[in-house]
Design an enzyme around this catalytic site. Structure first.
Site, PDB file in Angstrom:
ATOM      1  N   ASP A  41      -6.541   4.779  -0.809  1.00  0.00           N
ATOM      2  CA  ASP A  41      -6.868   3.630   0.035  1.00  0.00           C
ATOM      3  C   ASP A  41      -8.354   3.635   0.407  1.00  0.00           C
ATOM      4  OD1 ASP A  41      -6.857   5.629   1.913  1.00  0.00           O
ATOM      5  OD2 ASP A  41      -5.330   4.739   3.191  1.00  0.00           O
ATOM      6  N   SER A  42      -9.103   4.637  -0.102  1.00  0.00           N
ATOM      7  CA  SER A  42     -10.571   4.579  -0.046  1.00  0.00           C
ATOM      8  C   SER A  42     -11.038   3.315  -0.783  1.00  0.00           C
ATOM      9  CB  SER A  42     -11.178   5.834  -0.672  1.00  0.00           C
ATOM     10  OG  SER A  42     -10.560   6.124  -1.904  1.00  0.00           O
ATOM     11  N   ASP A  80      -1.772   5.487  -3.081  1.00  0.00           N
ATOM     12  CA  ASP A  80      -1.688   5.714  -1.637  1.00  0.00           C
ATOM     13  C   ASP A  80      -0.775   4.695  -0.965  1.00  0.00           C
ATOM     14  OD1 ASP A  80      -2.862   7.807  -0.265  1.00  0.00           O
ATOM     15  OD2 ASP A  80      -4.875   6.931  -0.326  1.00  0.00           O
ATOM     16  N   LYS A 108       1.353   8.726  -2.350  1.00  0.00           N
ATOM     17  CA  LYS A 108       0.800   9.720  -1.411  1.00  0.00           C
ATOM     18  C   LYS A 108       0.947   9.183   0.009  1.00  0.00           C
ATOM     19  CE  LYS A 108      -3.780  10.661  -1.018  1.00  0.00           C
ATOM     20  NZ  LYS A 108      -4.039  10.255   0.384  1.00  0.00           N
ATOM     21  N   GLU A 110       0.126  10.024   4.167  1.00  0.00           N
ATOM     22  CA  GLU A 110      -0.656  10.837   5.115  1.00  0.00           C
ATOM     23  C   GLU A 110       0.264  11.358   6.213  1.00  0.00           C
ATOM     24  OE1 GLU A 110      -4.265   9.087   6.623  1.00  0.00           O
ATOM     25  OE2 GLU A 110      -5.021   8.680   4.617  1.00  0.00           O
ATOM     26  N   GLU A 167      -7.370  17.742   3.348  1.00  0.00           N
ATOM     27  CA  GLU A 167      -8.680  17.110   3.536  1.00  0.00           C
ATOM     28  C   GLU A 167      -9.406  17.736   4.723  1.00  0.00           C
ATOM     29  OE1 GLU A 167      -8.670  12.864   3.289  1.00  0.00           O
ATOM     30  OE2 GLU A 167     -10.782  12.700   3.883  1.00  0.00           O
TER      31      GLU A 167
HETATM   32  O1  KIV Z   1      -7.957   7.394  -0.296  1.00  0.00           O
HETATM   33  C1  KIV Z   1      -8.431   8.387  -0.853  1.00  0.00           C
HETATM   34  O2  KIV Z   1      -9.343   8.270  -1.653  1.00  0.00           O
HETATM   35  C2  KIV Z   1      -7.869   9.697  -0.514  1.00  0.00           C
HETATM   36  C3  KIV Z   1      -8.537  10.945  -0.893  1.00  0.00           C
HETATM   37  C4  KIV Z   1      -7.724  12.157  -0.871  1.00  0.00           C
HETATM   38  C5  KIV Z   1      -9.770  11.052  -1.526  1.00  0.00           C
HETATM   39  O3  KIV Z   1      -6.855   9.740   0.086  1.00  0.00           O
END
Ligand code: KIV
Length: 245
Positions: A41-42, A80, A108, A110, A167
């Site tokens: 989500d970057s 993400d 993924k 969080e 992270e």
């Molecule tokens: O969103 C992202 O890029 C991440 C990282 C682990 C780089 O979650």
């Protein structure tokens, strides 16, 4: 590449992970044999110009996952779960299915071990994420509390995650957690002792200039190359030397 292949790399070979958001770059990552491509989500910061990753929607990730999958047809792609897309178990399953239908092999999450467990029980491959959690943290800081992080990591492992991103975790803490776990750890700003490393592709290529985390290594200066090319093009058009007669 499957989750079993990734797990079997622990202690044998460092796992390479890069973020990616588009078709052309995904083709290159696949060609170069990157082990895991992360549609992070970057995306919100480095591609879409949002103020925060909180603004990233499920539709944003689905669209970019599709682009990455079209470029990297056989790579292992993780997408993400954006902010608030996993605020309940039912919502998380619905949204994770959208990401998988869009081309992801895994999602993924969080934090949130309970959500991870539910997703795994629903048949998803899930990557965990501990330490600095950009979706909910006030500001980035190094995480050093070994007991707390180990507990979180063990809960994610027990939940069935196939790997965990760590992270901004203190390097010695990251090393101890890596040694404790059976599943691989993927570090970002967490030192050299994790089972693999992940970075944001725009950071390593020198394509994101708003902010440069200390732990990033820049391998290229692509924005400078773009500036040179655009300058030359502009000059040619102004002078009439492009297109030729
Ligand atoms: O969103 C992202 O890029 C991440 C990282 C682990 C780089 O979650």
């Amino acid at each position: 590449m499957t989750t079993l292949d990734i797990k079997s790399m622990k202690g044998r070979e460092a796992i390479t992970v890069l973020t990616c958001y588009d078709y052309s770059t995904a083709r290159i990552l696949e060609e170069m044999g990157i082990d895991i491509i992360l549609v992070g989500d970057s995306l919100g910061n480095v591609v879409l110009g949002y103020e925060s990753t909180k603004d990233v929607t499920v539709n944003d990730i689905v669209r970019h996952t599709g682009a990455v999958r079209r470029g990297a047809v056989s790579s292992f792609v993780v997408s993400d779960m954006p902010y608030s897309s996993d605020s309940s178990k039912e919502l998380a399953v619905r949204n994770a299915n959208l990401l998988v239908d869009g081309g992801a092999d895994a999602v993924k999450v969080e934090g949130k071990p309970e959500i991870c467990k539910y997703l795994v029980q629903s048949g998803m491959a899930v990557m965990g994420h501990i330490g600095h959690l950009p979706q909910t943290a006030e500001k980035p800081s190094i995480h050093k509390d070994f007991e707390k992080l180990l507990k979180e990591a063990e809960m994610l492992q027990a939940a069935g995650c196939f790997a965990i991103v760590m992270e901004m975790v203190d390097r010695d803490v990251a090393r101890k957690i890596t040694d404790f776990l059976d599943i691989p750890t993927i570090g970002i700003g967490a030192g050299p002792y994790c089972d693999g490393q992940v970075l944001v592709i725009n950071d390593i290529l020198g394509m994101y200039e708003d902010f440069k985390p200390k732990f990033v290594k820049q391998y290229a200066h692509v924005n400078d190359e773009i500036r040179k090319a655009v300058k030359a093009y502009k000059k040619d058009v102004r002078s009439g030397s492009f297109p030729g007669l």
